[in-house]
Write an enzyme that holds these catalytic residues in place. Structure first.
Site, PDB file in Angstrom:
ATOM      1  N   CYS A  61     -70.809  60.406 111.192  1.00 40.55           N
ATOM      2  CA  CYS A  61     -69.676  61.065 111.848  1.00 40.55           C
ATOM      3  C   CYS A  61     -68.547  61.397 110.873  1.00 40.55           C
ATOM      4  O   CYS A  61     -67.796  62.344 111.093  1.00 40.55           O
ATOM      5  CB  CYS A  61     -69.126  60.187 112.969  1.00 40.55           C
ATOM      6  SG  CYS A  61     -70.370  59.862 114.204  1.00 40.55           S
ATOM      7  N   HIS A  74     -62.618  63.862 114.869  1.00 41.81           N
ATOM      8  CA  HIS A  74     -64.065  63.936 115.095  1.00 41.81           C
ATOM      9  C   HIS A  74     -64.285  63.779 116.590  1.00 41.81           C
ATOM     10  O   HIS A  74     -63.710  62.893 117.227  1.00 41.81           O
ATOM     11  CB  HIS A  74     -64.763  62.832 114.311  1.00 41.81           C
ATOM     12  CG  HIS A  74     -66.120  62.500 114.848  1.00 41.81           C
ATOM     13  ND1 HIS A  74     -67.096  63.452 115.002  1.00 41.81           N
ATOM     14  CD2 HIS A  74     -66.656  61.332 115.305  1.00 41.81           C
ATOM     15  CE1 HIS A  74     -68.175  62.882 115.522  1.00 41.81           C
ATOM     16  NE2 HIS A  74     -67.925  61.603 115.717  1.00 41.81           N
ATOM     17  N   ASN A  99     -70.945  65.320 121.139  1.00 37.24           N
ATOM     18  CA  ASN A  99     -70.636  64.784 119.809  1.00 37.24           C
ATOM     19  C   ASN A  99     -71.663  65.343 118.821  1.00 37.24           C
ATOM     20  O   ASN A  99     -72.847  65.024 118.928  1.00 37.24           O
ATOM     21  CB  ASN A  99     -70.698  63.251 119.902  1.00 37.24           C
ATOM     22  CG  ASN A  99     -70.451  62.553 118.572  1.00 37.24           C
ATOM     23  OD1 ASN A  99     -70.571  63.151 117.510  1.00 37.24           O
ATOM     24  ND2 ASN A  99     -70.135  61.270 118.651  1.00 37.24           N
TER      25      ASN A  99
HETATM   26  O1  UT7 Z   1     -69.411  59.465 116.964  1.00 38.17           O
HETATM   27  C1  UT7 Z   1     -69.769  58.202 116.543  1.00 38.17           C
HETATM   28  C2  UT7 Z   1     -68.973  57.187 117.162  1.00 38.17           C
HETATM   29  N1  UT7 Z   1     -69.349  56.977 118.530  1.00 38.17           N
HETATM   30  C3  UT7 Z   1     -68.450  56.642 119.404  1.00 38.17           C
HETATM   31  O2  UT7 Z   1     -67.306  56.599 119.073  1.00 38.17           O
HETATM   32  C4  UT7 Z   1     -68.896  56.270 120.781  1.00 38.17           C
HETATM   33  C5  UT7 Z   1     -68.114  55.095 121.264  1.00 38.17           C
HETATM   34  N2  UT7 Z   1     -68.518  54.569 122.540  1.00 38.17           N
HETATM   35  C6  UT7 Z   1     -68.437  55.287 123.692  1.00 38.17           C
HETATM   36  O3  UT7 Z   1     -68.065  56.432 123.677  1.00 38.17           O
HETATM   37  C7  UT7 Z   1     -68.752  54.593 124.990  1.00 38.17           C
HETATM   38  O4  UT7 Z   1     -68.972  53.218 124.740  1.00 38.17           O
HETATM   39  C8  UT7 Z   1     -69.983  55.188 125.731  1.00 38.17           C
HETATM   40  C9  UT7 Z   1     -69.606  56.546 126.279  1.00 38.17           C
HETATM   41  C10 UT7 Z   1     -71.148  55.297 124.799  1.00 38.17           C
HETATM   42  C11 UT7 Z   1     -70.381  54.309 126.916  1.00 38.17           C
HETATM   43  O5  UT7 Z   1     -69.306  54.141 127.782  1.00 38.17           O
HETATM   44  P1  UT7 Z   1     -68.908  52.681 128.262  1.00 38.17           P
HETATM   45  O6  UT7 Z   1     -67.776  52.862 129.160  1.00 38.17           O
HETATM   46  O7  UT7 Z   1     -68.695  51.828 127.056  1.00 38.17           O
HETATM   47  O8  UT7 Z   1     -70.182  52.245 129.106  1.00 38.17           O
HETATM   48  P2  UT7 Z   1     -71.162  51.013 128.912  1.00 38.17           P
HETATM   49  O9  UT7 Z   1     -72.049  51.232 127.740  1.00 38.17           O
HETATM   50  O10 UT7 Z   1     -70.390  49.740 128.964  1.00 38.17           O
HETATM   51  O11 UT7 Z   1     -72.033  51.114 130.206  1.00 38.17           O
HETATM   52  C12 UT7 Z   1     -71.444  50.937 131.519  1.00 38.17           C
HETATM   53  C13 UT7 Z   1     -72.525  51.113 132.568  1.00 38.17           C
HETATM   54  C14 UT7 Z   1     -73.770  50.288 132.291  1.00 38.17           C
HETATM   55  O12 UT7 Z   1     -74.283  49.872 133.539  1.00 38.17           O
HETATM   56  P3  UT7 Z   1     -73.985  48.370 134.104  1.00 38.17           P
HETATM   57  O13 UT7 Z   1     -74.539  47.447 133.053  1.00 38.17           O
HETATM   58  O14 UT7 Z   1     -72.505  48.276 134.206  1.00 38.17           O
HETATM   59  O15 UT7 Z   1     -74.698  48.367 135.382  1.00 38.17           O
HETATM   60  C15 UT7 Z   1     -74.735  51.258 131.684  1.00 38.17           C
HETATM   61  O16 UT7 Z   1     -76.077  50.917 131.891  1.00 38.17           O
HETATM   62  O17 UT7 Z   1     -72.944  52.472 132.576  1.00 38.17           O
HETATM   63  C16 UT7 Z   1     -74.382  52.518 132.439  1.00 38.17           C
HETATM   64  N3  UT7 Z   1     -74.716  53.729 131.689  1.00 38.17           N
HETATM   65  C17 UT7 Z   1     -74.891  54.916 132.291  1.00 38.17           C
HETATM   66  N4  UT7 Z   1     -74.840  55.304 133.571  1.00 38.17           N
HETATM   67  C18 UT7 Z   1     -75.054  56.603 133.836  1.00 38.17           C
HETATM   68  C19 UT7 Z   1     -74.887  53.880 130.358  1.00 38.17           C
HETATM   69  N5  UT7 Z   1     -75.150  55.163 130.075  1.00 38.17           N
HETATM   70  C20 UT7 Z   1     -75.174  55.826 131.241  1.00 38.17           C
HETATM   71  C21 UT7 Z   1     -75.387  57.170 131.594  1.00 38.17           C
HETATM   72  N6  UT7 Z   1     -75.327  57.502 132.898  1.00 38.17           N
HETATM   73  N7  UT7 Z   1     -75.644  58.112 130.677  1.00 38.17           N
END
Ligand code: UT7
Length: 336
Positions: A115, A263, A293
């Protein structure tokens, strides 16, 4: 010492738009979740069989940047190509662009900083120009993520985020010390390398022959892995730190920023950074809503679009910043 200025910008994205609703047909996800957590509405994914690759997209972006720079391709002294999704395991795509553009046998360097790859590439180019070694450098960031994502529910935490595309700039020697790239700032923290990584195939863990031999349907090692929340928490701290570092180095304050181009990792990250610096909406450029992204391509795509839309004017202070896999992060402070 010389100064380097961006004299041409270009971007290229594949035509094929993939909406959040289309993703929900492939995996258990939905438009509301994706928009709420990331700000993304759609992304571009190369159509299978189209023949488009990381290097062909990079080449298209480069052609536009060269044309806008108003130079002949043979004036370019050096190519730097940043990507995490190269056409080949080796050689890297820099030489492919050199061939595709039919440029004489200048050097081509590939940068592997995910990134923050474009900022690392820009910084390297800036040093070559500052020392007088080169006069014009083509810097490209391009990614083709879509072929390598796990497009099932198992991979939904990663695959909904990433998109394909490319951006490029031509950097040129200038003797005006007050304009151009004022400084760049690069950092890394290898202890977190695994938190956002793709470990196979690789010479460290498992090579292609191991994957084929084991033929394990549960094998996830050849899909990108991201510890989303951990990455998010680190990102917001490092973005702010490295922007402040750049401002301080140049005796500037947040009030001096005309445009911040972060980014495009996640709209929530960009908004956090925006609020930390007290910037208005029109002072931060975001296009993640349309492209997702695009890793090393995200800054040059956003920079090009911001410039095309007339958001960057002569004399403006433009701040670029990135954070991602490695962890690596960086910033560039530019007086346009
Ligand atoms: O560019 C490189 C750097 N990258 C970044 O900066 C990314 C940084 N991280 C993020 O942007 C976020 O952490 C994400 C967008 C990747 C994820 O968001 P989050 O709010 O941290 O969600 P999470 O991973 O904690 O997941 C929350 C829930 C989970 O379900 P439970 O365990 O609460 O039942 C996941 O299984 O959302 C679920 N989940 C989804 N649901 C629907 C994970 N991905 C999805 C999805 N659709 N695509």
């Amino acid at each position: 010492m010389y100064q380097s200025r961006i004299i041409g910008l270009g971007h290229y994205v594949p035509e094929n738009i993939v909406t959040n609703d289309e993703l929900s047909k492939l995996m258990d996800t939905n438009d509301a979740w994706i928009q709420e957590r990331t700000g993304i509405k759609e992304r571009r994914w190369v159509k299978p069989g189209s023949g488009e690759t990381t290097s062909t997209m990079g080449t298209e972006a480069a052609k536009i940047a060269i044309e806008r720079a108003g130079i002949d391709k043979d004036e370019i002294d050096f190519i730097i190509f940043a990507t995490l999704s190269p056409d080949y395991y080796f050689p890297g795509p820099g030489v492919m662009v050199q061939e595709a553009l039919d440029i004489k046998t200048i050097g081509a360097l590939d940068v592997r900083n995910q990134c923050s790859g474009f900022l690392y590439a820009l910084s390297v180019a800036d040093q070559f120009i500052k020392t007088g070694m080169y006069k014009k450098i083509l810097v490209i960031g391009s990614e083709l993520h879509s072929r390598g994502l796990d497009k099932t529910t198992r991979g939904r935490g990663v695959s909904v985020i990433f998109g394909d595309g490319a951006g490029a700039v031509v950097l040129s020697r200038s003797e005006d010390a007050k304009k151009g790239i004022l400084s760049t700032h690069l950092h890394s923290q290898g202890e977190h390398a695994k938190e956002l990584s793709l470990v196979a195939p690789g010479m460290g863990k498992r090579w292609v022959s191991d994957i084929l031999r084991e033929n394990d349907p549960n094998d996830e090692s050849y899909f990108p892995y991201m510890n989303g929340q951990f990455v998010f928490k680190n990102a917001i701290v490092r973005f702010v730190e490295v922007i402040n570092e750049g401002l301080q180095k140049n005796n500037l304050t947040k009030e001096d920023i005309n445009l911040l181009i972060p980014h495009q990792a996640n709209l929530r990250i960009s908004q956090f950074v925006q609020h930390k610096f007290g910037l208005r909406d029109d002072q931060v450029y975001n296009n993640i809503v349309r492209y997702g992204n695009t890793t090393a391509a995200s800054i040059p795509i956003a920079l090009t679009e911001a410039w095309q839309e007339g958001k960057i004017k002569e004399g403006n202070l433009v701040v670029l910043a990135a954070f991602g896999s490695g962890f690596t992060w960086g910033s560039a402070i530019i007086r346009w």
